[in-house]
Write an enzyme that holds these catalytic residues in place. Structure first.
Site, short mmCIF file in Angstrom:
data_model
loop_
_atom_site.label_atom_id
_atom_site.label_comp_id
_atom_site.label_asym_id
_atom_site.label_seq_id
_atom_site.Cartn_x
_atom_site.Cartn_y
_atom_site.Cartn_z
N THR A 120 2.79 -5.55 -5.98
CA THR A 120 2.51 -5.98 -4.50
C THR A 120 1.84 -7.61 -4.76
O THR A 120 1.00 -7.87 -5.60
CB THR A 120 1.61 -5.26 -3.77
OG1 THR A 120 1.03 -5.91 -2.69
CG2 THR A 120 0.12 -4.95 -4.93
N ASP A 121 1.94 -8.38 -3.77
CA ASP A 121 1.39 -9.77 -3.75
C ASP A 121 -0.10 -9.65 -3.65
O ASP A 121 -0.97 -10.46 -3.70
CB ASP A 121 1.95 -10.45 -2.60
CG ASP A 121 1.83 -10.10 -1.23
OD1 ASP A 121 1.19 -8.87 -0.96
OD2 ASP A 121 2.19 -10.55 -0.21
N GLU A 122 -0.79 -8.42 -3.13
CA GLU A 122 -2.10 -7.99 -2.77
C GLU A 122 -2.92 -8.27 -4.15
O GLU A 122 -4.27 -8.46 -3.92
CB GLU A 122 -2.46 -6.81 -2.23
CG GLU A 122 -1.82 -6.80 -1.00
CD GLU A 122 -2.46 -5.57 -0.18
OE1 GLU A 122 -3.39 -5.10 -0.68
OE2 GLU A 122 -1.63 -5.33 0.87
N TYR A 147 -6.97 -0.27 -3.23
CA TYR A 147 -5.39 -0.23 -3.37
C TYR A 147 -4.94 -1.42 -4.25
O TYR A 147 -4.56 -1.11 -5.28
CB TYR A 147 -4.78 -0.22 -2.22
CG TYR A 147 -3.44 -0.59 -2.15
CD1 TYR A 147 -2.28 0.12 -2.84
CD2 TYR A 147 -3.00 -1.87 -1.72
CE1 TYR A 147 -1.43 -0.18 -3.06
CE2 TYR A 147 -1.52 -2.11 -1.86
CZ TYR A 147 -0.53 -1.34 -2.32
OH TYR A 147 0.68 -1.69 -2.51
N LYS A 151 -3.55 -1.60 -8.17
CA LYS A 151 -2.32 -2.23 -8.35
C LYS A 151 -2.26 -3.37 -9.30
O LYS A 151 -1.44 -3.39 -10.47
CB LYS A 151 -1.53 -2.58 -7.27
CG LYS A 151 -1.13 -1.73 -6.14
CD LYS A 151 0.16 -0.64 -6.77
CE LYS A 151 1.41 -1.59 -6.99
NZ LYS A 151 2.49 -0.55 -7.40
P1 NAD Z 1 4.95 5.03 0.11
O1 NAD Z 1 3.50 5.16 0.07
O2 NAD Z 1 5.95 4.89 1.31
O3 NAD Z 1 5.61 5.84 -0.83
C1 NAD Z 1 5.12 5.99 -2.02
C2 NAD Z 1 5.75 7.34 -2.79
O4 NAD Z 1 5.16 7.65 -4.08
C3 NAD Z 1 5.85 8.57 -1.99
O5 NAD Z 1 7.02 9.22 -1.99
C4 NAD Z 1 4.62 9.46 -2.83
O6 NAD Z 1 5.18 10.67 -2.51
C5 NAD Z 1 5.06 8.88 -4.24
N1 NAD Z 1 4.06 9.08 -4.84
C6 NAD Z 1 2.63 9.12 -4.68
N2 NAD Z 1 1.69 9.39 -5.79
C7 NAD Z 1 2.68 10.13 -6.62
C8 NAD Z 1 2.52 10.53 -7.81
N3 NAD Z 1 1.18 10.81 -8.43
N4 NAD Z 1 3.46 11.05 -8.57
C9 NAD Z 1 4.88 10.74 -8.01
N5 NAD Z 1 5.15 10.41 -6.95
C10 NAD Z 1 3.83 9.87 -6.29
O7 NAD Z 1 5.06 3.18 -0.59
P2 NAD Z 1 6.05 2.12 -0.35
O8 NAD Z 1 5.46 1.10 0.66
O9 NAD Z 1 7.49 2.71 -0.45
O10 NAD Z 1 5.75 1.43 -1.67
C11 NAD Z 1 6.52 1.67 -3.03
C12 NAD Z 1 5.78 0.69 -4.09
O11 NAD Z 1 5.85 -0.57 -3.51
C13 NAD Z 1 4.31 0.75 -4.32
O12 NAD Z 1 4.28 0.78 -5.68
C14 NAD Z 1 3.76 -0.31 -3.61
O13 NAD Z 1 2.40 -0.71 -4.26
C15 NAD Z 1 4.62 -1.28 -3.65
N6 NAD Z 1 4.96 -2.37 -2.50
C16 NAD Z 1 4.88 -2.14 -1.44
C17 NAD Z 1 4.98 -3.02 -0.49
C18 NAD Z 1 5.01 -2.73 1.11
O14 NAD Z 1 5.03 -3.52 1.91
N7 NAD Z 1 5.14 -1.38 1.51
C19 NAD Z 1 4.98 -4.41 -0.71
C20 NAD Z 1 4.96 -4.60 -2.00
C21 NAD Z 1 4.89 -3.52 -2.97
O1 DAU Z 2 1.63 -7.02 0.89
C1 DAU Z 2 2.13 -5.93 0.44
C2 DAU Z 2 1.29 -4.85 1.05
O2 DAU Z 2 1.61 -4.92 2.33
C3 DAU Z 2 1.81 -3.46 0.20
O3 DAU Z 2 1.20 -3.87 -1.18
C4 DAU Z 2 1.05 -2.40 0.94
O4 DAU Z 2 1.55 -1.07 0.22
C5 DAU Z 2 1.51 -2.36 2.19
O5 DAU Z 2 0.95 -1.42 3.02
C6 DAU Z 2 1.02 -3.54 2.87
O6 DAU Z 2 -0.20 -3.79 2.96
P1 DAU Z 2 -0.91 -4.48 4.51
O7 DAU Z 2 -2.45 -3.81 4.26
O8 DAU Z 2 -0.90 -5.60 4.58
O9 DAU Z 2 -0.20 -3.42 5.36
P2 DAU Z 2 -0.42 -2.65 6.83
O10 DAU Z 2 0.81 -2.35 7.20
O11 DAU Z 2 -1.44 -1.81 6.63
O12 DAU Z 2 -1.24 -3.74 7.69
C7 DAU Z 2 -0.31 -4.86 8.02
C8 DAU Z 2 -1.37 -5.73 8.89
O13 DAU Z 2 -1.53 -5.27 10.02
C9 DAU Z 2 -2.76 -6.00 8.26
O14 DAU Z 2 -3.28 -7.28 8.29
C10 DAU Z 2 -3.63 -4.82 9.01
C11 DAU Z 2 -3.03 -5.02 10.21
N1 DAU Z 2 -2.96 -3.71 11.04
C12 DAU Z 2 -2.42 -2.57 10.52
C13 DAU Z 2 -2.51 -1.28 11.27
C14 DAU Z 2 -2.07 -0.04 10.70
C15 DAU Z 2 -3.34 -3.62 12.40
O15 DAU Z 2 -3.80 -4.84 13.15
N2 DAU Z 2 -3.03 -2.47 13.37
C16 DAU Z 2 -2.80 -1.45 12.79
O16 DAU Z 2 -2.71 -0.50 13.27
#
Ligand code: NAD
Ligand code: DAU
Length: 331
Positions: A120-122, A147, A151
């Site tokens: 992630t960019d975080e 989190y 990562k």
């Molecule tokens: P998600 O939470 O939707 O899915 C995570 C999956 O991992 C789930 O299916 C869960 O059951 C599985 N999991 C969790 N713990 C586990 C374990 N111990 N063993 C096996 N499986 C396990 O997450 P996502 O949003 O699909 O993110 C996927 C990846 O992408 C993560 O590594 C996250 O850091 C990265 N990422 C997410 C975003 C985003 O915007 N969502 C952006 C950049 C990077």
């Molecule tokens: O940048 C990549 C990341 O993006 C990934 O690594 C994470 O897995 C993914 O969850 C996401 O992180 P954020 O914390 O940015 O995403 P989230 O959807 O939780 O929130 C997006 C923005 O919206 C953040 O500034 C918080 C805000 N927010 C979130 C929720 C759930 C609200 O204002 N209201 C809400 O109800």
């Protein structure tokens, strides 16, 4: 080709499974997923016999080892992924994101299997709103939440296993994804499903925080490009120049769903809330020729709204519990 996809029942991983079957008609896919609260078998329904789901933990070496031994490539999505959950209880984040990644690295080292680590960019922390800078592959790590710290640690493990043990790995750090199959705890699907339920969207704090939105299918195309053409040991940043503040996103969701643009509520802010993320994608674009397909956020968001309207049976069982957790902390 046998592709082992960890976390393939989660949001991005499930989309990646669907895309892999199309992009690689010769591939068979093994999904290793613990099916935590975030995993959903329904996201992998009706995919046929090229996909096998193994329910198990990436931190369990006895489960991981034989699956890695059979794989040509491991694509590692599994993680605890939600910042708000990491503030309530960081412990599964340390176990899954750090110990789980370590366990996979040891297995790919033993069996000499290509590894791609999805991150992630975080890990870079955040930027000021008026800072002209964006994150680049050389931006120093500075994570804010449990989190993002977990990562960041997992990325550093991958780098060390490349350098010290010659593991053939690449890393990608992507910005915020949106699209189908995203868990409704996350910002965009939470607001869409709130509106379907007649509940006003919830904006943390003033809503000025900026996220750099990318469609999940564009993210996953880039991941495959990196696996196929990326240089071993390199980090690639994935983003589609999609910066928007949270208020703008909520207002657009409201408009697309037929509501007044100010029909939302401000709720308690997230502690330590990162202000802005922004990706400089030039290395990915110039080296690998990647470009995003979903450049119109408005139509991507409309399609996402339609998906949640059409797939209520997928998210409905989760909604009450998610909202109860948020309500307990004034969000
Ligand atoms: P998600 O939470 O939707 O899915 C995570 C999956 O991992 C789930 O299916 C869960 O059951 C599985 N999991 C969790 N713990 C586990 C374990 N111990 N063993 C096996 N499986 C396990 O997450 P996502 O949003 O699909 O993110 C996927 C990846 O992408 C993560 O590594 C996250 O850091 C990265 N990422 C997410 C975003 C985003 O915007 N969502 C952006 C950049 C990077
Ligand atoms: O940048 C990549 C990341 O993006 C990934 O690594 C994470 O897995 C993914 O969850 C996401 O992180 P954020 O914390 O940015 O995403 P989230 O959807 O939780 O929130 C997006 C923005 O919206 C953040 O500034 C918080 C805000 N927010 C979130 C929720 C759930 C609200 O204002 N209201 C809400 O109800």
């Amino acid at each position: 080709m046998n592709v082992l996809i960890t976390g393939g029942a989660g949001f991005i991983g499930a989309n990646f499974v669907h895309q892999t079957l199309v992009r690689h008609p010769d591939a068979t896919v093994t999904v290793l997923d613990k099916l935590t609260y975030a995993g959903n078998e329904g996201s992998l329904a009706d995919l046929g016999d090229r996909v096998r789901l193994v329910v198990g933990d990436i931190a369990d070496a006895d489960t991981v080892d034989p699956l890695v031994a059979q794989a040509d490539v491991v694509v590692h999505f599994a993680a605890e992924s939600h910042n708000d959950n990491s503030l309530r209880d960081p412990s599964p984040f340390v176990r899954t994101n750090l110990v789980g990644t370590f366990t996979l690295l040891e297995a790919v080292r033993r069996h000499k299997v290509r590894f791609h680590h999805v991150s992630t960019d975080e890990v870079y922390g955040d930027l000021e709103l008026d800072d002209p800078a964006k994150f680049t592959p050389t931006t120093p790590y500075n994570p804010s939440s449990p989190y993002s710290a977990s990562k960041a640690g997992s990325d550093l493990l991958v780098r060390a296993w490349v350098r010290s043990f010659g593991v053939e790995a690449t890393i990608s750090n992507c910005s915020n994804n949106y699209g189908p199959y995203q868990h409704i705890e996350k910002f965009i699907p939470r607001q869409i499903t709130n509106l379907i339920d007649g509940v006003r969207p919830r904006l943390y704090g003033a809503g000025e925080n900026v996220r750099d939105w990318i469609h999940v299918l564009d993210h996953n195309d880039a991941v495959w490009d990196i696996i196929e053409k990326g240089r071993i040991g390199e980090t690639y940043l994935i983003g589609a120049d999609g910066e928007k503040n949270n208020k703008e996103v909520v207002e657009l969701i409201l408009e697309l769903m037929g509501h007044e643009p100010d029909d939302y509520e401000h709720v308690a802010d997230r502690p330590g809330h990162d202000m802005r993320y922004a990706i400089d994608n030039s290395k990915l674009v110039s080296e690998l020729g990647w470009s995003p397909r979903f450049t119109d956020f408005r139509s991507g968001l409309q399609a996402t709204i339609d998906w949640y309207r059409d797939n209520e049976s997928w998210w409905r069982p989760l909604k009450a519990e998610v909202e109860a957790k948020y309500a307990a902390q004034g969000q």
